[in-house]
Design an enzyme around this catalytic site. Sequence first.
Site, PDB file in Angstrom:
ATOM      1  CG  ASP A  10      -2.024   0.859   1.100  1.00 49.71           C
ATOM      2  OD1 ASP A  10      -2.038   1.762  -0.061  1.00 49.71           O
ATOM      3  OD2 ASP A  10      -2.984   0.758   1.916  1.00 49.71           O
ATOM      4  CB  SER A  11       0.399   4.740  -0.997  1.00 45.68           C
ATOM      5  OG  SER A  11      -0.982   5.071  -0.511  1.00 45.68           O
ATOM      6  CE1 TYR A  42       2.971   6.159  -3.064  1.00 47.58           C
ATOM      7  CE2 TYR A  42       2.467   4.331  -4.517  1.00 47.58           C
ATOM      8  CZ  TYR A  42       3.349   5.000  -3.487  1.00 47.58           C
ATOM      9  OH  TYR A  42       4.490   4.402  -3.536  1.00 47.58           O
ATOM     10  N   GLY A  43      -2.810   9.375  -4.311  1.00 48.96           N
ATOM     11  CA  GLY A  43      -3.857   9.846  -5.047  1.00 48.96           C
ATOM     12  C   GLY A  43      -3.594  10.890  -6.107  1.00 48.96           C
ATOM     13  CB  CYS A  73      -3.577   0.849  -2.631  1.00 47.93           C
ATOM     14  SG  CYS A  73      -3.832   2.793  -3.091  1.00 47.93           S
ATOM     15  CG  ASN A  74      -9.924   1.002  -4.093  1.00 47.51           C
ATOM     16  OD1 ASN A  74     -10.672   0.313  -4.841  1.00 47.51           O
ATOM     17  ND2 ASN A  74      -9.851   1.333  -2.804  1.00 47.51           N
ATOM     18  CB  THR A  75      -4.800   5.056  -5.800  1.00 50.12           C
ATOM     19  OG1 THR A  75      -5.886   5.767  -5.358  1.00 50.12           O
ATOM     20  CG2 THR A  75      -3.965   5.926  -6.599  1.00 50.12           C
ATOM     21  CB  CYS A 187      -9.709   5.005  -0.144  1.00 53.54           C
ATOM     22  SG  CYS A 187      -7.990   5.189   0.085  1.00 53.54           S
ATOM     23  CB  THR A 188      -7.799   0.122   1.959  1.00 48.66           C
ATOM     24  OG1 THR A 188      -6.485   0.730   1.555  1.00 48.66           O
ATOM     25  CG2 THR A 188      -7.972  -0.918   1.018  1.00 48.66           C
ATOM     26  CG  HIS A 189      -6.425   5.577   3.687  1.00 49.49           C
ATOM     27  ND1 HIS A 189      -5.798   5.264   2.549  1.00 49.49           N
ATOM     28  CD2 HIS A 189      -5.152   5.639   4.680  1.00 49.49           C
ATOM     29  CE1 HIS A 189      -4.306   5.175   2.550  1.00 49.49           C
ATOM     30  NE2 HIS A 189      -4.191   5.728   3.772  1.00 49.49           N
TER      31      HIS A 189
END
Length: 189
Positions: A10-11, A42-43, A73-75, A187-189
């Site tokens: 992940d970022s 990373y967005g 991470c989706n991004t 987003c996993t956040h």
Amino acid sequence: MSCKRIGIIDSGIGGLTLLKELLDHNYAAEYFYICDQANVPYGGKSQDFMLSQTQKMVKRLKEKNVDLILLACNTLTVNTISKLRESFDHPFVGIEPYLNYLNRCQEAQKQIALILTEATYKSERFSDLQTKFDHKNQVAIFPLKKMAMLIEAWGTAKKSFNEVESEIQLELSPLKNKGYTHLILGCTH
């Protein structure tokens, strides 16, 4: 049953939510988590930058002889997974915004919104997902510039929730009073 070795990329800390779920299921697996805390989020980064950073993390995980790599991470998924699969002879699993929820939701009066990063929103892969699962544009899309970083700051104890709450409220303000019945977190956040 042999123990699988799973690498998670992940970022930042968002992927820790996925790691927790995996740990809660008590799979016969050993996990290796790696993130690029120095460059999170990373967005707003370019696809080339994300690919370069992710390739470095993949190489480090391959040194651990992982059996599978999860892009948590989706991004990262929408911007790098295809190229990673081309570059590495290794299985990759990614996380993508769950637009197909629209087709599975049974409520007649559903009004669905999706929040995600700008990089995810601008990606070709996300556009393809929209075309495939939401060709009538029923899901309202909200690319949020600061949400991942706000959550990151709170989650890493750089700021208390009280310190970021007003900024989170401001970031989410375009969604307020719109009558949404469902919110997809892209987003996993």
